[in-house]
Design an enzyme around this catalytic site. Structure first.
Site, PDB file in Angstrom:
ATOM      1  N   HIS A   1      -9.491   1.041   5.063  1.00  0.00           N
ATOM      2  CA  HIS A   1      -8.184   1.224   5.696  1.00  0.00           C
ATOM      3  C   HIS A   1      -8.335   2.171   6.886  1.00  0.00           C
ATOM      4  O   HIS A   1      -9.131   3.112   6.848  1.00  0.00           O
ATOM      5  CB  HIS A   1      -7.179   1.787   4.689  1.00  0.00           C
ATOM      6  CG  HIS A   1      -5.778   1.766   5.222  1.00  0.00           C
ATOM      7  ND1 HIS A   1      -5.319   2.725   6.096  1.00  0.00           N
ATOM      8  CD2 HIS A   1      -4.768   0.888   5.052  1.00  0.00           C
ATOM      9  CE1 HIS A   1      -4.060   2.418   6.433  1.00  0.00           C
ATOM     10  NE2 HIS A   1      -3.708   1.310   5.813  1.00  0.00           N
TER      11      HIS A   1
ATOM     12  N   ASN B   1       0.871  -1.184   0.000  1.00  0.00           N
ATOM     13  CA  ASN B   1       0.000   0.000   0.000  1.00  0.00           C
ATOM     14  C   ASN B   1       0.899   1.223   0.000  1.00  0.00           C
ATOM     15  O   ASN B   1       1.480   1.570   1.024  1.00  0.00           O
ATOM     16  CB  ASN B   1      -0.900  -0.035   1.251  1.00  0.00           C
ATOM     17  CG  ASN B   1      -1.740   1.228   1.375  1.00  0.00           C
ATOM     18  OD1 ASN B   1      -1.792   2.057   0.460  1.00  0.00           O
ATOM     19  ND2 ASN B   1      -2.410   1.373   2.515  1.00  0.00           N
TER      20      ASN B   1
ATOM     21  N   GLU C   1      -6.695   4.571   7.908  1.00  0.00           N
ATOM     22  CA  GLU C   1      -6.524   6.007   7.616  1.00  0.00           C
ATOM     23  C   GLU C   1      -7.786   6.586   6.983  1.00  0.00           C
ATOM     24  O   GLU C   1      -8.124   7.756   7.204  1.00  0.00           O
ATOM     25  CB  GLU C   1      -5.283   6.207   6.733  1.00  0.00           C
ATOM     26  CG  GLU C   1      -4.006   6.008   7.540  1.00  0.00           C
ATOM     27  CD  GLU C   1      -2.842   5.426   6.772  1.00  0.00           C
ATOM     28  OE1 GLU C   1      -2.829   5.500   5.530  1.00  0.00           O
ATOM     29  OE2 GLU C   1      -1.935   4.870   7.430  1.00  0.00           O
TER      30      GLU C   1
ATOM     31  N   SER D   1       3.694  -2.251  10.286  1.00  0.00           N
ATOM     32  CA  SER D   1       5.145  -2.309  10.474  1.00  0.00           C
ATOM     33  C   SER D   1       5.741  -3.665  10.097  1.00  0.00           C
ATOM     34  O   SER D   1       6.650  -4.160  10.770  1.00  0.00           O
ATOM     35  CB  SER D   1       5.520  -1.915  11.910  1.00  0.00           C
ATOM     36  OG  SER D   1       5.081  -0.595  12.199  1.00  0.00           O
TER      37      SER D   1
ATOM     38  N   LYS E   1       0.128   4.219  -0.243  1.00  0.00           N
ATOM     39  CA  LYS E   1      -0.514   5.406   0.370  1.00  0.00           C
ATOM     40  C   LYS E   1      -0.295   6.621  -0.544  1.00  0.00           C
ATOM     41  O   LYS E   1      -0.281   6.461  -1.769  1.00  0.00           O
ATOM     42  CB  LYS E   1       0.005   5.598   1.791  1.00  0.00           C
ATOM     43  CG  LYS E   1      -0.168   4.316   2.633  1.00  0.00           C
ATOM     44  CD  LYS E   1       0.058   4.496   4.094  1.00  0.00           C
ATOM     45  CE  LYS E   1      -0.160   3.145   4.813  1.00  0.00           C
ATOM     46  NZ  LYS E   1      -0.008   3.259   6.266  1.00  0.00           N
TER      47      LYS E   1
ATOM     48  N   GLU F   1      -5.165  -4.998  10.538  1.00  0.00           N
ATOM     49  CA  GLU F   1      -4.138  -3.978  10.735  1.00  0.00           C
ATOM     50  C   GLU F   1      -4.420  -3.240  12.044  1.00  0.00           C
ATOM     51  O   GLU F   1      -5.220  -2.291  12.060  1.00  0.00           O
ATOM     52  CB  GLU F   1      -4.158  -2.970   9.577  1.00  0.00           C
ATOM     53  CG  GLU F   1      -3.873  -3.569   8.225  1.00  0.00           C
ATOM     54  CD  GLU F   1      -3.347  -2.530   7.249  1.00  0.00           C
ATOM     55  OE1 GLU F   1      -2.208  -2.688   6.802  1.00  0.00           O
ATOM     56  OE2 GLU F   1      -4.058  -1.550   6.969  1.00  0.00           O
TER      57      GLU F   1
ATOM     58  N   GLY G   1       2.660   2.234  10.875  1.00  0.00           N
ATOM     59  CA  GLY G   1       3.594   3.345  10.733  1.00  0.00           C
ATOM     60  C   GLY G   1       4.291   3.727  12.020  1.00  0.00           C
ATOM     61  O   GLY G   1       4.921   4.783  12.112  1.00  0.00           O
TER      62      GLY G   1
HETATM   63  P1  13P Z   1       3.187   0.335   7.750  1.00  0.00           P
HETATM   64  O1  13P Z   1       3.691  -0.936   7.116  1.00  0.00           O
HETATM   65  O2  13P Z   1       3.915   1.555   7.299  1.00  0.00           O
HETATM   66  O3  13P Z   1       3.060   0.203   9.233  1.00  0.00           O
HETATM   67  O4  13P Z   1       1.674   0.535   7.191  1.00  0.00           O
HETATM   68  C1  13P Z   1       0.778  -0.512   7.274  1.00  0.00           C
HETATM   69  C2  13P Z   1      -0.424  -0.158   6.484  1.00  0.00           C
HETATM   70  O5  13P Z   1      -1.181   0.723   6.846  1.00  0.00           O
HETATM   71  C3  13P Z   1      -0.667  -0.890   5.233  1.00  0.00           C
HETATM   72  O6  13P Z   1      -1.941  -0.647   4.741  1.00  0.00           O
END
Ligand code: 13P
Length: 250
Positions: A95, A9, A97, A212, A11, A167, A173
């Site tokens: 997601h 992803n 976010e 992560s 982003k 997740e 992150g």
């Molecule tokens: P990270 O791998 O940066 O923690 O992000 C995970 C994520 O949100 C994947 O959709």
């Protein structure tokens, strides 16, 4: 047998140069015999470039979100049909976010999940609890409610062509990864919940872990019974890191 999937992803990261370098590097480094399915989720403006580069390769791609409507006056939004038009096979829905920064509720997420199916896309339903919810012992209740919203709207049959991504919000992150035991426990909970409604679908659905994931922890996660791959954020932005996670599947 559920095959491991590693999904990147991206982003809101990228440029045409970066897409060329990153995707070129991933495609060049993926051995033909690596037992893993690979997908990338670029920002929408780069879908056409990804399609041109990856068509015919073993890398598939998808959208990061979709609007539940088919078309119309929804400035800035992208429909499922548009994603399909650019060769997407998948789309992320819900997601964290999208849920926290853009206010998507469980009900909104269910509408997007349904719209994905209508457009012929495979939805990747993202679920997960916050740190506060975990500390309050609410992890299973939160994840169950997120899944139930989709089941109520679309039914268990819709899960036959879907993936789930667990997740935990506190691991996204942050550099904090759920331990393989913590992740496995929630994955087993999700699979049991779906299996209680349809044993075949519960047994076959792939449940990815996200939060992560790195090359150093991927193999340990993938070794657990109910962890069928990873949804990767930060480490999907360089080919070497992403390939290191793919190698964790062997
Ligand atoms: P990270 O791998 O940066 O923690 O992000 C995970 C994520 O949100 C994947 O959709």
């Amino acid at each position: 047998m559920r095959r491991i999937m590693v999904a990147g992803n991206w982003k809101m990261h990228g440029s045409t140069d970066m897409v060329e370098t990153l995707l070129g590097g991933v495609m060049a480094g993926l051995g033909d015999d690596m037992p893993v399915d690979v997908a990338v989720f670029p920002p929408a403006p780069y879908l056409s470039q990804v399609q041109a580069l990856a068509a015919g390769s073993r890398v598939e791609w998808g959208g990061q979100t979709l609007n539940p409507n088919e078309q119309g006056a929804f400035t800035g939004e992208v429909s499922g049909a548009m994603l399909a038009d650019f060769g997407c096979r998948y789309v992320l829905v819900g997601h964290s976010e999208r849920r926290t920064l853009f206010g998507e509720t469980d009900t909104d997420v269910a509408a997007r999940f349904e719209a994905a199916g209508r457009a012929g896309l495979t939805p990747v339903l993202c679920v997960g609890e916050t740190q506060a919810q975990r500390e309050a012992g609410e992890t299973e209740a939160v994840v169950a409610a997120q899944i139930d919203a989709v089941l109520e709207r679309c039914g268990i049959a819709a899960m036959a062509d879907a993936l789930v991504a667990y997740e935990p919000v506190w691991a996204i992150g942050t550099g904090l990864t759920a331990s393989p035991e913590q992740a496995q426990a929630v994955h087993a909970f999700i699979r049991d919940k779906l299996s209680a409604l349809d044993a075949t679908i519960g047994g076959q659905i792939r449940i990815l872990y996200g939060g992560s994931v790195k090359s150093s922890n991927a193999a340990d996660l993938f070794a657990r019974d109910d962890i069928d791959g990873a949804l990767v954020g930060g480490a999907s932005l360089t080919a070497e890191d992403f390939l290191g996670i793919c190698r964790g599947a062997s």
